[in-house]
Design a protein around this motif. Structure first.
Motif, PDB file in Angstrom:
ATOM      1  N   GLY A 167       0.773  -1.241   0.000  1.00  0.00           N
ATOM      2  CA  GLY A 167       0.000   0.000   0.000  1.00  0.00           C
ATOM      3  C   GLY A 167       0.799   1.282   0.000  1.00  0.00           C
ATOM      4  O   GLY A 167       0.253   2.358   0.241  1.00  0.00           O
ATOM      5  N   MET A 168       2.086   1.179  -0.288  1.00  0.00           N
ATOM      6  CA  MET A 168       2.934   2.374  -0.323  1.00  0.00           C
ATOM      7  C   MET A 168       3.324   2.690  -1.759  1.00  0.00           C
ATOM      8  O   MET A 168       3.299   1.822  -2.626  1.00  0.00           O
ATOM      9  CB  MET A 168       4.203   2.135   0.519  1.00  0.00           C
ATOM     10  N   HIS A 169       3.687   3.938  -1.990  1.00  0.00           N
ATOM     11  CA  HIS A 169       4.180   4.355  -3.291  1.00  0.00           C
ATOM     12  C   HIS A 169       5.672   4.024  -3.352  1.00  0.00           C
ATOM     13  O   HIS A 169       6.367   4.072  -2.342  1.00  0.00           O
ATOM     14  CB  HIS A 169       3.943   5.853  -3.489  1.00  0.00           C
ATOM     15  N   TYR A 170       6.173   3.707  -4.545  1.00  0.00           N
ATOM     16  CA  TYR A 170       7.564   3.286  -4.711  1.00  0.00           C
ATOM     17  C   TYR A 170       8.243   4.103  -5.797  1.00  0.00           C
ATOM     18  O   TYR A 170       7.689   4.308  -6.868  1.00  0.00           O
ATOM     19  CB  TYR A 170       7.597   1.796  -5.099  1.00  0.00           C
ATOM     20  N   GLU A 171       9.444   4.563  -5.501  1.00  0.00           N
ATOM     21  CA  GLU A 171      10.297   5.251  -6.469  1.00  0.00           C
ATOM     22  C   GLU A 171      11.689   4.655  -6.389  1.00  0.00           C
ATOM     23  O   GLU A 171      12.232   4.487  -5.298  1.00  0.00           O
ATOM     24  CB  GLU A 171      10.388   6.750  -6.174  1.00  0.00           C
ATOM     25  N   GLN A 172      12.260   4.333  -7.534  1.00  0.00           N
ATOM     26  CA  GLN A 172      13.632   3.840  -7.583  1.00  0.00           C
ATOM     27  C   GLN A 172      14.470   4.818  -8.395  1.00  0.00           C
ATOM     28  O   GLN A 172      14.150   5.125  -9.544  1.00  0.00           O
ATOM     29  CB  GLN A 172      13.700   2.446  -8.212  1.00  0.00           C
ATOM     30  N   LEU A 173      15.519   5.328  -7.775  1.00  0.00           N
ATOM     31  CA  LEU A 173      16.466   6.238  -8.417  1.00  0.00           C
ATOM     32  C   LEU A 173      17.860   5.658  -8.187  1.00  0.00           C
ATOM     33  O   LEU A 173      18.548   6.022  -7.240  1.00  0.00           O
ATOM     34  CB  LEU A 173      16.381   7.639  -7.800  1.00  0.00           C
ATOM     35  N   PRO A 174      18.274   4.701  -9.012  1.00  0.00           N
ATOM     36  CA  PRO A 174      19.531   3.994  -8.747  1.00  0.00           C
ATOM     37  C   PRO A 174      20.762   4.891  -8.792  1.00  0.00           C
ATOM     38  O   PRO A 174      20.962   5.658  -9.721  1.00  0.00           O
ATOM     39  CB  PRO A 174      19.594   2.940  -9.843  1.00  0.00           C
ATOM     40  N   ILE A 175      21.557   4.759  -7.734  1.00  0.00           N
ATOM     41  CA  ILE A 175      22.865   5.411  -7.654  1.00  0.00           C
ATOM     42  C   ILE A 175      23.847   4.317  -7.272  1.00  0.00           C
ATOM     43  O   ILE A 175      23.832   3.835  -6.141  1.00  0.00           O
ATOM     44  CB  ILE A 175      22.875   6.557  -6.622  1.00  0.00           C
ATOM     45  N   SER A 176      24.661   3.904  -8.241  1.00  0.00           N
ATOM     46  CA  SER A 176      25.588   2.791  -8.009  1.00  0.00           C
ATOM     47  C   SER A 176      26.766   3.174  -7.126  1.00  0.00           C
ATOM     48  O   SER A 176      27.341   2.335  -6.457  1.00  0.00           O
ATOM     49  CB  SER A 176      26.112   2.260  -9.337  1.00  0.00           C
ATOM     50  N   GLY A 177      27.140   4.421  -7.112  1.00  0.00           N
ATOM     51  CA  GLY A 177      28.277   4.852  -6.305  1.00  0.00           C
ATOM     52  C   GLY A 177      28.613   6.296  -6.601  1.00  0.00           C
ATOM     53  O   GLY A 177      27.817   7.038  -7.192  1.00  0.00           O
ATOM     54  N   ALA A 178      29.808   6.691  -6.217  1.00  0.00           N
ATOM     55  CA  ALA A 178      30.239   8.082  -6.327  1.00  0.00           C
ATOM     56  C   ALA A 178      30.137   8.632  -7.746  1.00  0.00           C
ATOM     57  O   ALA A 178      29.759   9.787  -7.949  1.00  0.00           O
ATOM     58  CB  ALA A 178      31.672   8.218  -5.822  1.00  0.00           C
ATOM     59  N   LYS A 179      30.426   7.796  -8.738  1.00  0.00           N
ATOM     60  CA  LYS A 179      30.420   8.280 -10.125  1.00  0.00           C
ATOM     61  C   LYS A 179      29.029   8.736 -10.576  1.00  0.00           C
ATOM     62  O   LYS A 179      28.893   9.508 -11.512  1.00  0.00           O
ATOM     63  CB  LYS A 179      30.961   7.200 -11.063  1.00  0.00           C
ATOM     64  N   GLU A 180      27.992   8.257  -9.896  1.00  0.00           N
ATOM     65  CA  GLU A 180      26.621   8.622 -10.276  1.00  0.00           C
ATOM     66  C   GLU A 180      26.028   9.736  -9.411  1.00  0.00           C
ATOM     67  O   GLU A 180      24.848  10.039  -9.529  1.00  0.00           O
ATOM     68  CB  GLU A 180      25.732   7.383 -10.239  1.00  0.00           C
ATOM     69  N   LEU A 181      26.837  10.345  -8.581  1.00  0.00           N
ATOM     70  CA  LEU A 181      26.363  11.477  -7.780  1.00  0.00           C
ATOM     71  C   LEU A 181      26.457  12.737  -8.629  1.00  0.00           C
ATOM     72  O   LEU A 181      27.271  13.618  -8.398  1.00  0.00           O
ATOM     73  CB  LEU A 181      27.199  11.612  -6.505  1.00  0.00           C
ATOM     74  N   LYS A 182      25.575  12.810  -9.607  1.00  0.00           N
ATOM     75  CA  LYS A 182      25.573  13.923 -10.557  1.00  0.00           C
ATOM     76  C   LYS A 182      24.327  14.765 -10.344  1.00  0.00           C
ATOM     77  O   LYS A 182      23.332  14.310  -9.792  1.00  0.00           O
ATOM     78  CB  LYS A 182      25.610  13.384 -11.980  1.00  0.00           C
ATOM     79  N   GLN A 183      24.416  15.977 -10.853  1.00  0.00           N
ATOM     80  CA  GLN A 183      23.332  16.923 -10.624  1.00  0.00           C
ATOM     81  C   GLN A 183      21.984  16.429 -11.167  1.00  0.00           C
ATOM     82  O   GLN A 183      20.961  16.627 -10.525  1.00  0.00           O
ATOM     83  CB  GLN A 183      23.678  18.288 -11.207  1.00  0.00           C
TER      84      GLN A 183
END
Length: 190
Positions: A103-119
């Protein structure tokens, strides 16, 4: 210094007494904070279920990877949105289905590691948080570290917070191993 500016003995504050009352107030606040969370979480003691577990405010839960039991606990605690920062290859079950069936809403925003910490990733993260403003949210990755990184970068890049404030915000949400990387990224103006 005139006698008007000098404290009288009657008005002098005993430092030990002040420190003691502050410590007592802090313990009382921490105890009542735990009771408030239990009450707000429908009696579910999330701190006993999750490791790691961060509770930066009443509507925000940060934790490590989920399983069916943890999803059920979040639903029972009244969580409305689960934000997953883990990529599919880190998941051990169909988390999206489990969260939605609970009954909850789900969002997936994959961040594999430091290289994906982009704006662009942080903008997407911010967009999800804005869409669900005021709702009870559980955010997770494997350990809370990527969540803390995303929160710190959001605070610095998108909210204009000073370095110390953004970093502290990240730490309160689980930032640990990515701390230096986040600090370096916040040094670059956006």
């Amino acid at each position: 210094m005139t006698s008007q500016n000098m404290p009288s003995e009657e008005n002098a504050i005993d430092v030990d007494q002040t420190d003691s009352s502050i410590a007592t107030d802090t313990v009382a606040a921490n105890d009542s904070g735990a009771n408030i969370h239990l009450s707000a979480d429908n009696g579910v003691d999330l701190a006993d279920i999750f490791e790691p577990y961060f509770r930066p405010d009443a509507n925000t839960i940060v934790c490590g990877a989920l399983d069916d039991e943890k999803v059920a606990a979040l639903a029972k605690a009244g969580v409305e949105l689960v934000i997953n920062l883990q990529p599919d290859d880190e998941l051990s079950f169909d988390e999206a289905s489990a969260v939605e069936q609970a009954g909850m809403h789900y969002e997936q925003l994959p961040i594999s590691g430091a290289k994906e910490l982009k704006q662009l990733k942080i903008l997407a993260f911010d967009n999800v948080l804005r869409q669900h403003h005021g709702k009870k949210v559980a955010m997770h990755c494997g350990s809370g570290n990527r969540v803390g990184a995303a929160i710190a970068l959001r605070a610095g890049w998108l909210r204009g917070r000073k370095m110390d404030t953004a970093m502290e915000r990240g730490r309160s949400h689980g930032l640990t191993k990515l701390e230096q990387e986040v600090h370096n990224r916040l040094l670059v103006p956006r």
